[in-house]
Design a protein around this motif. Structure first.
Motif, PDB file in Angstrom:
ATOM      1  N   MET A 117       0.842  -1.201   0.000  1.00  0.00           N
ATOM      2  CA  MET A 117       0.000   0.000   0.000  1.00  0.00           C
ATOM      3  C   MET A 117       0.874   1.248   0.000  1.00  0.00           C
ATOM      4  SD  MET A 117      -2.700  -0.972   2.980  1.00  0.00           S
ATOM      5  CE  MET A 117      -3.036  -2.678   3.376  1.00  0.00           C
ATOM      6  N   THR A 118       0.307   2.369  -0.469  1.00  0.00           N
ATOM      7  CA  THR A 118       1.035   3.636  -0.426  1.00  0.00           C
ATOM      8  C   THR A 118       1.050   4.148   1.008  1.00  0.00           C
ATOM      9  OG1 THR A 118      -0.958   4.907  -0.743  1.00  0.00           O
ATOM     10  CG2 THR A 118       0.221   4.252  -2.737  1.00  0.00           C
ATOM     11  N   ASP A 121      -2.447   5.050   1.985  1.00  0.00           N
ATOM     12  CA  ASP A 121      -3.269   3.854   2.228  1.00  0.00           C
ATOM     13  C   ASP A 121      -2.927   3.230   3.576  1.00  0.00           C
ATOM     14  OD1 ASP A 121      -4.574   4.114  -0.117  1.00  0.00           O
ATOM     15  OD2 ASP A 121      -3.345   2.671  -1.226  1.00  0.00           O
ATOM     16  N   ASN A 122      -1.642   3.207   3.912  1.00  0.00           N
ATOM     17  CA  ASN A 122      -1.234   2.671   5.209  1.00  0.00           C
ATOM     18  C   ASN A 122      -1.883   3.461   6.336  1.00  0.00           C
ATOM     19  OD1 ASN A 122       1.055   0.548   5.803  1.00  0.00           O
ATOM     20  ND2 ASN A 122       1.459   1.370   3.764  1.00  0.00           N
ATOM     21  N   PHE A 125      -5.683   3.020   6.646  1.00  0.00           N
ATOM     22  CA  PHE A 125      -6.171   1.666   6.945  1.00  0.00           C
ATOM     23  C   PHE A 125      -7.000   1.563   8.232  1.00  0.00           C
ATOM     24  CE2 PHE A 125      -5.814  -2.699   8.380  1.00  0.00           C
ATOM     25  CZ  PHE A 125      -6.094  -3.417   7.228  1.00  0.00           C
ATOM     26  N   THR A 128     -10.623   2.380   7.965  1.00  0.00           N
ATOM     27  CA  THR A 128     -11.467   1.661   7.010  1.00  0.00           C
ATOM     28  C   THR A 128     -11.723   0.233   7.464  1.00  0.00           C
ATOM     29  OG1 THR A 128      -9.539   0.939   5.773  1.00  0.00           O
ATOM     30  CG2 THR A 128     -10.551   2.983   5.079  1.00  0.00           C
ATOM     31  N   ARG A 142     -10.085  10.929   3.619  1.00  0.00           N
ATOM     32  CA  ARG A 142      -8.978  11.549   2.897  1.00  0.00           C
ATOM     33  C   ARG A 142      -8.500  12.804   3.629  1.00  0.00           C
ATOM     34  NH1 ARG A 142     -10.495  12.452  -2.917  1.00  0.00           N
ATOM     35  NH2 ARG A 142     -10.772  10.208  -2.710  1.00  0.00           N
ATOM     36  N   SER A 159       1.418   9.654  -1.728  1.00  0.00           N
ATOM     37  CA  SER A 159       1.283   8.674  -2.810  1.00  0.00           C
ATOM     38  C   SER A 159       2.547   7.840  -2.984  1.00  0.00           C
ATOM     39  CB  SER A 159       0.963   9.393  -4.113  1.00  0.00           C
ATOM     40  OG  SER A 159       1.995  10.307  -4.396  1.00  0.00           O
TER      41      SER A 159
ATOM     42  N   ARG B 490      -6.532  -7.746   2.523  1.00  0.00           N
ATOM     43  CA  ARG B 490      -5.844  -6.480   2.259  1.00  0.00           C
ATOM     44  C   ARG B 490      -4.346  -6.558   2.555  1.00  0.00           C
ATOM     45  NH1 ARG B 490      -7.647  -1.165   2.056  1.00  0.00           N
ATOM     46  NH2 ARG B 490      -5.537  -0.727   1.421  1.00  0.00           N
TER      47      ARG B 490
END
Lengths: 384, 576
Positions: A117-118, A121-122, A125, A128, A142, A159, B490
């Protein structure tokens, strides 16, 4: 600065909701491959106050990491009670709360950033993971991630792939991930142990500033006493699964409870007490009477005690300086250490280490006088 | 105070929600484990306890028969000679590719896979085309060279239909197993051990014999075990070469007892299979004894590469050996198959004008063959995918919870590695072909047998993948609040992906050309390529079988290379 070992022994919740982390009578045993049972955490009772930087300090194998993993829920203790921010997560008659449901974040030794993951994203996490309908909207996630990355000084790195980050940046991403969900307790498992000494100093300062700004409770495991001294509001020294002493850095350094703590932190001279002197501030040792700062901490009657004093609180002189807490001796060795020189001086059968400015006259064999300020001498228990 | 962090409105780490004791993830993974255990334990139990248990006196009759003893003796000779040769060649190739400056990066990667691209049954036939005494291409070429020196002959000098020929082809197809075990042992052996020996005054040769080889004993033990397990069950090589050479080998007798008689002689087949099982069990226990006695270096420091041994003028011969092996296992047999596939009939007199594509047209016209190809590709796709996902799930399950049940599942998965493909095939035939299942002639029978057969290989890739990930990756997801499915999908699965893709490719090729179990399980209702090639071989329809071999080799190679190119890339995180 609070020294709170005493009140933590009261049952958690008995005095209304407590904040921070409460650990009562916690035990965790492991069976070694050869069949022997090792108590990694042995009857630990501890309060980690909200908003404090709490360090668990001890040599490898002392149980500090197991204790931390018990807080995270990654290990299940055998008995005892854990309450995090007023929420009981482990205890008798209680269904153990799984790591997913505990109000904690964690920074791992390897950082454990997911390379698939970017950076963004990390960090996103933990936001989510709940059931879909309870999650915050994508836009909000975001914005939240951007906010946290900005605080960490990583705004332009969202990113990026994990592999493109430096060690320091990785630590900040790991911290961002640990705090993004707004948890008040962040656990650190020796996060600086794989980093160069110079970088480590910088990251340490950065981490401390970040913790004070954000105000979370940090529980930080390390074996490095210098790291503990610099970071901690509260240090818990552990040995063989037990708490040896709990207090501020100054408490631990200047008023160690026992010989183990005195030796583990800093360089200490230890003179076994042979008998009490006339008053509470005078004891007899192998080198003669020593005047001390105060009485020994409470312990079992007749418990063996030693006088502990820091090497840098001693003086060394080529001139004769008889008096209280002063002895004639002979230099046995001199080790130049840059900021000071360590002189090993023999007083009869006893050796003491003295940290003083370098003096070319003080060669091995040289007759000298050494002494120590009574205010720097504390009586501690020989055993825990 | 600079930026102050505000609490997010909905804190996901709020007071713990009540949680069901059994999550769907746990249920699904335990259901998968139960299905696997059933498909491993039930057929073997039914075949050897249920079926054979009632026939105890008959077992002795079969085992004491002169013919049985002969085929066992032949198998022992073939495996001892072929396996011994394979061990030597595999060890030398592994050493060249891992520890010397003659290593060629791509060859080290390709070497274990290359022989698999051409299915073993097709490769063995390729060697018949090359080295049969009269019509073999190699023999023809050699005779023409010899004629220049005045030596005239109309057959030879090579003869594949002999003991040396059989042993040679055995060795070719067993070498990858020795190579894989020994090269991975060499790679994980800490180079510092050897460097310490050099610094302590040992020369390269002394280092090799006093430090490297003794510490490689576990890898060499694993190699021998693999050679014995695979070698005794090898069916494709002896059915092609042994049968023509009038050397009957154990696995061929087992398959023929089932396929060449009606009704199938299950008692004979099962009794002979017992020999395979006993051989492997004995080999395993001997290996365990030997390994338990010594202390060996296990896992070494990664990263530091050993200084490569400089071979000097031996570098070129070493490289030629590697290339020669690759040529002998895949390039030469494939070229021979290619040539025959364009000929009207198999002849060493190659007339370029007479080459024809008729065989391919003919192939397309045969419904059974066409269905065989589509069946095999479908089976390969299903087997590779199911096995990969199943082993990934089970690896995660037994790794996450170090429980007794986890270890049990782990052990059961490894059973098929100990009982060979032939045995799985016959056990499935006994257990599922007849009532109450009645799966005879269905793809279901084949796919379930294939999955069981290839589960150990799949698990090997899945376990090594999950061990590389390390527990902190998963723990970080747990502390972040993620639950089972999310952690698996994931975090764990994406991190395992590169390794799983490699495993998937291997399973795809192996299943596409499978013959050991298919020889017994594939009926007229479910033809597969391996069986079709064998039928065409038995019927003597060489050009057609060559064309079929070329088609399946090209198609499965293309699929695997595409998948590896698309999915085998290291993770980059998607951006930038």
């Amino acid at each position: 600065m609070t020294l709170t070992t005493h009140d933590a022994s009261a049952p958690a919740g008995a005095e209304g909701p407590r904040t921070g982390v409460d650990i009562v009578g916690l035990r965790k045993r492991f069976r070694a491959p050869d069949g022997t049972v090792v108590a990694a955490v042995d009857d630990v009772t501890l309060h980690l106050p909200k908003g404090d930087f709490c360090v668990l300090l001890g040599p490898s194998g002392c149980g500090k990491t197991t204790l931390l993993r018990c807080l995270a829920g990654l290990e299940h203790p055998d008995e005892g009670r854990i309450t995090i921010d007023g929420v009981p997560v482990f205890g008798p008659g209680l269904r153990t709360v799984e790591p997913q449901d505990r109000p904690v974040g964690m920074v791992f030794q390897s950082y454990a950033l997911w390379p698939n993951m970017t950076v963004a994203d990390n960090v996103a996490f933990p936001l989510t993971t709940g059931p879909r309908r309870e999650r915050m909207p994508k836009e909000q996630i975001r914005a939240r991630v951007e906010e946290v990355l900005k605080i960490m000084g990583l705004s332009s790195h969202g990113s990026r792939a994990i592999g493109q980050l430096s060690g320091g940046q990785q630590q900040r991403v790991a911290l961002a991930r640990a705090i993004v969900a707004g948890t008040d307790v962040v656990l650190f498992d020796e996060p600086l142990s794989n980093i160069d000494a110079k970088v480590r100093e910088i990251l340490r300062r950065e981490l401390r500033a970040m913790q004070q700004d954000l105000g979370f409770t940090a529980v930080y495991v390390t074996h490095d006493q210098a790291e503990a001294m610099e970071l901690a509001d509260q240090i818990t020294v552990m040995r063989s699964g037990r708490v040896m002493q709990n207090g501020s850095a100054r408490d631990i350094y200047e008023r160690p409870r026992n010989r183990y703590v005195a030796e583990f932190i800093g360089t200490a001279n230890l003179l076994p007490v042979t008998s009490d002197g006339g008053d509470a501030r005078l004891v007899h040792t192998a080198v003669g009477p020593v005047r001390v700062a105060g009485p020994a901490p409470e312990g079992p009657a007749g418990a063996a005690r030693v006088v502990a004093s820091r090497a840098h609180r001693w003086w060394i002189d080529t001139a004769e300086r008889p008096g209280e807490n002063a002895w004639p001796g002979e230099v046995a060795a001199a080790v130049f250490a840059g900021s000071h020189t360590e002189y090993v001086v023999r007083i009869g059968e006893t050796s003491v280490r003295v940290w003083a400015a370098d003096d070319p006259e003080l060669v091995p064999g040289r007759k000298v006088w050494v002494g120590v300020d009574p205010a720097a001498c504390v009586v501690v228990l020989d055993h825990d | 105070m600079t930026d102050t962090l505000q609490r997010p409105p909905a804190s996901p780490a709020a007071p713990p929600r009540p949680r069901r004791r059994l999550s769907t993830f746990t249920l699904v993974s335990w259901a998968a484990a139960a299905v696997v255990v059933f498909f491993v334990v039930y057929p073997v139990g039914r075949a050897f306890v249920g079926e054979l248990g009632r026939e105890l006196p008959a077992i002795l009759d079969v085992l004491a028969g002169a013919k049985t003893l002969e085929v066992i003796r032949n198998a022992v000779v073939a495996v001892a000679a072929g396996g011994g040769l394979a061990f030597l060649v595999g060890a030398v190739l592994a050493w060249i590719n891992v520890r010397t400056d003659a290593r060629m990066g791509w060859a080290a990667e390709a070497l274990p896979l290359m022989p698999l691209f051409v299915p073993a049954i097709a490769g063995s036939i390729g060697w018949v085309f090359l080295a049969s005494p009269k019509a073999g291409y190699l023999n023809h070429a050699l005779r023409q060279v010899l004629a220049l020196f005045g030596v005239q002959a109309d057959s030879g000098p090579l003869d594949i239909f002999t003991w040396p020929g059989l042993v040679f082809v055995y060795a070719l197809y067993l070498t990858p197993y020795a190579y894989l075990a020994i090269s991975s042992g060499l790679q994980s052996l800490d180079p510092a051990l050897e460097e310490a020996a050099r610094v302590s005054g040992c020369g390269p040769a002394r280092t090799l014999f006093r430090v490297t080889l003794p510490n490689l004993k576990p890898a060499m033990g694993a190699a021998v075990l693999q050679l014995i397990t695979i070698g005794f069950a090898l069916f494709s090589v002896p059915v092609v070469i042994g049968t023509s050479a009038r050397i009957e080998v154990l696995p061929v007798s087992i398959v023929h007892a089932v396929t060449r008689q009606y009704p199938p002689d299950l008692v004979t087949a099962l009794s002979m299979s017992l020999v395979l099982i006993v051989t492997v069990v004995v080999a395993w226990s001997v290996e365990r004894r030997v390994m338990a006695r010594g202390r060996f270096a296990r896992i070494g420091g990664r990263g530091a590469r050993a200084a490569l041994v400089t071979l000097g003028r031996w570098k070129l011969p070493a490289r030629l050996l590697v290339l020669g092996y690759l040529g002998a296992t895949s390039v030469l047999p494939f070229l021979a198959l290619l040539l025959v596939s364009f000929q009207g009939f198999w002849t060493p007199q190659v007339d370029l004008g007479a080459l024809t594509t008729d065989n391919y047209v003919d192939l397309w016209g045969r419904l059974a063959v066409r269905r065989g190809i589509t069946n095999s590709l479908l089976l390969a796709l299903l087997t590779a995918t199911i096995t990969t996902l199943l082993s990934a799930l089970l690896a995660y399950l037994s790794y996450r919870r170090r429980s007794v049940a986890g270890r049990l599942v782990d052990g059961v998965i490894k059973i098929p590695a100990a009982i060979s493909h032939i045995v799985v095939g016959i056990a499935f035939l006994v257990a599922f072909a007849g009532p109450p299942f009645g799966w005879n002639g269905t793809l279901l029978l084949l796919v379930s047998a294939y999955v069981v057969i290839f589960l150990p290989q799949g698990s090997f890739y899945a376990n090594s993948a999950i061990q590389q990930i390390g527990p902190e990756m998963r723990e970080a997801a747990e502390v972040s609040g993620a639950r089972d499915w999310r952690i698996f999908l994931r975090v764990v699965l994406p991190l395992m992906a590169p390794s799983l893709v490699a495993g998937w490719s291997l399973l795809f090729i192996l299943s596409a050309g499978e013959i050991n179990a298919s020889a017994m399980l594939a009926g007229p209702g479910s033809p597969v390529v391996g069986q079709a090639i064998l039928d065409l071989w038995t019927a003597g329809t060489f050009p057609l079988l060559a064309a079929l071999s070329v088609v399946i080799t090209v198609v499965s190679t293309a699929v695997v290379l595409t998948v590896l190119a698309l999915g085998g890339r290291p993770n980059s995180g998607g951006a930038p």
